[in-house]
Scaffold this motif. Sequence first.
Motif, PDB file in Angstrom:
ATOM      1  N   UNK A   1       0.822  -1.209   0.000  1.00  0.00           N
ATOM      2  CA  UNK A   1       0.000   0.000   0.000  1.00  0.00           C
ATOM      3  C   UNK A   1       0.861   1.266   0.000  1.00  0.00           C
ATOM      4  N   UNK A   2       1.868   1.304   0.879  1.00  0.00           N
ATOM      5  CA  UNK A   2       2.741   2.478   0.954  1.00  0.00           C
ATOM      6  C   UNK A   2       3.487   2.673  -0.360  1.00  0.00           C
ATOM      7  N   UNK A   3       3.919   1.593  -0.965  1.00  0.00           N
ATOM      8  CA  UNK A   3       4.625   1.695  -2.247  1.00  0.00           C
ATOM      9  C   UNK A   3       3.749   2.394  -3.291  1.00  0.00           C
ATOM     10  N   UNK A   4       2.477   2.004  -3.347  1.00  0.00           N
ATOM     11  CA  UNK A   4       1.575   2.632  -4.302  1.00  0.00           C
ATOM     12  C   UNK A   4       1.297   4.085  -3.985  1.00  0.00           C
ATOM     13  N   UNK A   5       1.056   4.381  -2.709  1.00  0.00           N
ATOM     14  CA  UNK A   5       0.761   5.763  -2.299  1.00  0.00           C
ATOM     15  C   UNK A   5       1.958   6.665  -2.576  1.00  0.00           C
TER      16      UNK A   5
ATOM     17  N   UNK B   1      -9.589  -1.344   0.210  1.00  0.00           N
ATOM     18  CA  UNK B   1     -10.598  -0.366  -0.250  1.00  0.00           C
ATOM     19  C   UNK B   1      -9.993   0.979  -0.637  1.00  0.00           C
ATOM     20  N   UNK B   2      -9.058   1.450   0.167  1.00  0.00           N
ATOM     21  CA  UNK B   2      -8.431   2.736  -0.133  1.00  0.00           C
ATOM     22  C   UNK B   2      -7.613   2.639  -1.417  1.00  0.00           C
ATOM     23  N   UNK B   3      -6.904   1.523  -1.587  1.00  0.00           N
ATOM     24  CA  UNK B   3      -6.126   1.313  -2.806  1.00  0.00           C
ATOM     25  C   UNK B   3      -7.038   1.264  -4.023  1.00  0.00           C
ATOM     26  N   UNK B   4      -8.196   0.624  -3.869  1.00  0.00           N
ATOM     27  CA  UNK B   4      -9.154   0.533  -4.979  1.00  0.00           C
ATOM     28  C   UNK B   4      -9.662   1.909  -5.383  1.00  0.00           C
ATOM     29  N   UNK B   5      -9.914   2.746  -4.401  1.00  0.00           N
ATOM     30  CA  UNK B   5     -10.402   4.081  -4.714  1.00  0.00           C
ATOM     31  C   UNK B   5      -9.320   4.923  -5.382  1.00  0.00           C
ATOM     32  N   UNK B   6      -8.083   4.719  -5.000  1.00  0.00           N
ATOM     33  CA  UNK B   6      -6.983   5.415  -5.654  1.00  0.00           C
ATOM     34  C   UNK B   6      -6.837   4.945  -7.100  1.00  0.00           C
TER      35      UNK B   6
ATOM     36  N   UNK C   1       0.897  -0.907  -8.808  1.00  0.00           N
ATOM     37  CA  UNK C   1       1.140  -1.273  -7.407  1.00  0.00           C
ATOM     38  C   UNK C   1      -0.158  -1.612  -6.690  1.00  0.00           C
ATOM     39  N   UNK C   2      -1.165  -0.762  -6.842  1.00  0.00           N
ATOM     40  CA  UNK C   2      -2.455  -0.999  -6.190  1.00  0.00           C
ATOM     41  C   UNK C   2      -3.144  -2.241  -6.766  1.00  0.00           C
ATOM     42  N   UNK C   3      -2.987  -2.427  -8.055  1.00  0.00           N
ATOM     43  CA  UNK C   3      -3.578  -3.601  -8.702  1.00  0.00           C
ATOM     44  C   UNK C   3      -2.985  -4.885  -8.128  1.00  0.00           C
TER      45      UNK C   3
END
Length: 359
Positions: A126-130, A176-181, A161-163
């Motif tokens: 998650x942090x990597x994607x953000x 969920x947060x990753x999906x919204x991003x 990353x999020x995928x």
Amino acid sequence: MQAVGNTFIKLSSITLLALSVNLVGCQTFKNLTGGKDVDAVVTAEKSEQAYYNDAIAQIDKGRYTQAIEDLTNLRTFYPTGQYAEQALLDMMYAQYESGQYETAAASAEQFIRLYPSNPQVSYAYYVRGVANMQGSSEGLKLFKLNQAERDTAYYRIAFANFQELLNKYPNSPYAPDAAQRMTFIYNQFAESEMSAANWYIEREAYVAAVNRAKWVFQYYPLSESVPDAIAVLAYSHEKLGLTDLAKEYKTLLQINYPNMLSADGRVKLNTKRERTLVNKLTFGQLSRFNKDTTVATGNYSGATKTQVIRNAAQLSLPSDNAANTAAPSSTSPLRLTNDNSRVRLGAVETDSIDMTDGN
């Protein structure tokens, strides 16, 4: 023979000196050189727990640079200690909060590589994607650009990353947060195309505008920019004298998006509208991992977390070389097939206009 003996004596002295240096270890060279103390080996100044406690205290005070230094020392002097893995989780958070986005992404990548079986590895994904999503945001702040108009390289990396997070850990509290991003990034790519289409319309370059709108139609069919794309297609075809195609797109607007047509049937374009997607972000802010708490979540506008994840799983970005791939042709730009009182979109017509414009 004497020369040989002297040589041997000299060599023995050098050997003994080397051995003495080796045996000194973390002691100083003062007695050997007669100079100032110079540590040969740096030693830990604090215990592992002291380093960690001090680092967390610094994070709580917002002193991220000092926290990163303490956490780095902890992992350097106690690489296999009980706090080593947790320290890297906290380090990537501190790096992110201090604006070191690329470093934070690298630390997250390191955690994923070193500790793939750690129960908290999804946080690293998650942090990597953000962090990658922030990318080179300094340019965005400097020139006050819309995110849809910035370099999209970091967005593409973050989306992947999020995928990966959703594919590997769909039940993660960060999913969920990753999906919204992911959804936000997907919409930003589509909006970027529509920004270009509107730019062409303002300059009466209608063929180029059609190309951009068709790109949205083909590659971002689930985006928020689809209504704008249909409006551009209707308007541009009408300007090009292709009235039959223009009428079909207007029909699609009338059934699905009637607010985009005026009372006398003219298409309403949003070429001058303010882009507000950046202000509508509802995903949560990055928070420090804590075993006793869950990640901050956003406002999902009525959709459940499961729905958000499921919807994001359907999204995909075109490949880098997709621009060289011709759009599929069809005898009609639409399939006027009713489906729950809405019109289903079909393939976009490509044979009606010479689409050789390189834009």
